[in-house]
Write a protein that holds these residues in place. Sequence first.
Motif, PDB file in Angstrom:
ATOM      1  N   GLY A   1     -26.040  14.016 -18.681  1.00 48.58           N
ATOM      2  CA  GLY A   1     -24.533  14.101 -19.452  1.00 48.58           C
ATOM      3  C   GLY A   1     -23.937  15.740 -18.846  1.00 48.58           C
ATOM      4  O   GLY A   1     -22.916  15.612 -18.270  1.00 48.58           O
ATOM      5  N   ARG A   2     -24.902  16.411 -18.976  1.00 44.60           N
ATOM      6  CA  ARG A   2     -24.608  17.888 -18.751  1.00 44.60           C
ATOM      7  C   ARG A   2     -24.148  17.991 -17.119  1.00 44.60           C
ATOM      8  O   ARG A   2     -23.553  18.770 -16.349  1.00 44.60           O
ATOM      9  CB  ARG A   2     -25.535  18.964 -19.093  1.00 44.60           C
ATOM     10  CG  ARG A   2     -25.679  19.149 -20.562  1.00 44.60           C
ATOM     11  CD  ARG A   2     -24.354  19.492 -21.063  1.00 44.60           C
ATOM     12  NE  ARG A   2     -24.434  19.453 -22.541  1.00 44.60           N
ATOM     13  CZ  ARG A   2     -23.446  18.754 -23.192  1.00 44.60           C
ATOM     14  NH1 ARG A   2     -22.516  18.123 -22.714  1.00 44.60           N
ATOM     15  NH2 ARG A   2     -23.578  18.766 -24.703  1.00 44.60           N
ATOM     16  N   ALA A   3     -25.162  17.342 -16.346  1.00 42.53           N
ATOM     17  CA  ALA A   3     -25.154  17.339 -14.744  1.00 42.53           C
ATOM     18  C   ALA A   3     -23.879  16.547 -14.457  1.00 42.53           C
ATOM     19  O   ALA A   3     -23.481  17.067 -13.543  1.00 42.53           O
ATOM     20  CB  ALA A   3     -26.269  16.496 -14.237  1.00 42.53           C
ATOM     21  N   ALA A   4     -23.243  15.800 -15.432  1.00 43.98           N
ATOM     22  CA  ALA A   4     -21.864  15.298 -14.635  1.00 43.98           C
ATOM     23  C   ALA A   4     -20.954  15.767 -15.412  1.00 43.98           C
ATOM     24  O   ALA A   4     -19.706  15.407 -15.250  1.00 43.98           O
ATOM     25  CB  ALA A   4     -22.218  13.591 -15.319  1.00 43.98           C
ATOM     26  N   GLY A   5     -21.143  16.541 -16.530  1.00 43.35           N
ATOM     27  CA  GLY A   5     -19.883  17.298 -16.915  1.00 43.35           C
ATOM     28  C   GLY A   5     -19.187  16.626 -18.067  1.00 43.35           C
ATOM     29  O   GLY A   5     -18.121  16.582 -18.288  1.00 43.35           O
TER      30      GLY A   5
END
Length: 289
Positions: free
Chosen positions: A181-185
Amino acid sequence: MSEFTPLRSVLYMPSSNERALEKAKSIACDGLILDLEDAVAPDAKPAAREAAAAAAASGEYGRRTVTIRVNGIGTEWHDDDVVAASQAGPAAIVVPKVDSADEVAQLVAAMEKAGAPDHTMLWAMVETPVAILSALEIARASQRLGAFVLGTNDLVKELYAEHVPGRGPILPSLHTALLAGRAAGIAVVDGVYNDVKDTDGFLAECEQGRQMGFDGKTLIHPGQVEGANAAFAPSEQAVEDARGLIAAWEDGKGAGVVTHNGRMVENLHVESARRTLAIHESILALGTD
């Protein structure tokens, strides 16, 4: 400062219960999931669909992020649910057991065909081993995918694991979903806590979720809202520290090394401080309904 939507407390509400939908207008949660799936009996699903669509389109829930959870892909209700939810235009359509990027593409295409407005995002529930192993591909599959919602009960079941304090058996899965999730924002919302009478256990799990990096927690009872709101909000001390750090950074521009409270300040600290203030200010705005 970039816009931030608080999702500290995201409460499931059964759309088949008219009183629950009315009560939700006065509950101090950040978000609502008007449920057409688990909380609704099969014979009540068509009426619940109409009620959820009417509620989402009503504009009567103030600043709360109102979403609709449809029945899963392949069920007899799914297609009609997606059409009705898309036309109602909620903040998001929540879909259970999204297992692949191809399913995301299929869902987005169905939403757009049904006329979903641009602001209606897709929230994918991550609740199977396949979804965990495909989490990054799912998270990056569409610009319309706005959040992961952890389905921890189903995940525990499918792993043949056990519900235990601290959630040791599923921590690797939670971390994987967060990383993706954080990698995809996108936002990432933690799963539910089942024992509504165990306040200490619930608060401990909220604290764990906050420390791990979740944006907030899904809830099954209005009594859990206050605890989640407090746990996932920056403390007064954190807000004060963030303001002081940013001030020190701005005052020290061009001066080489900048310190605050005896610690060296770098860009990454400033970014974290600004995020803290964005969350704080968005929470204040949410409370002005």
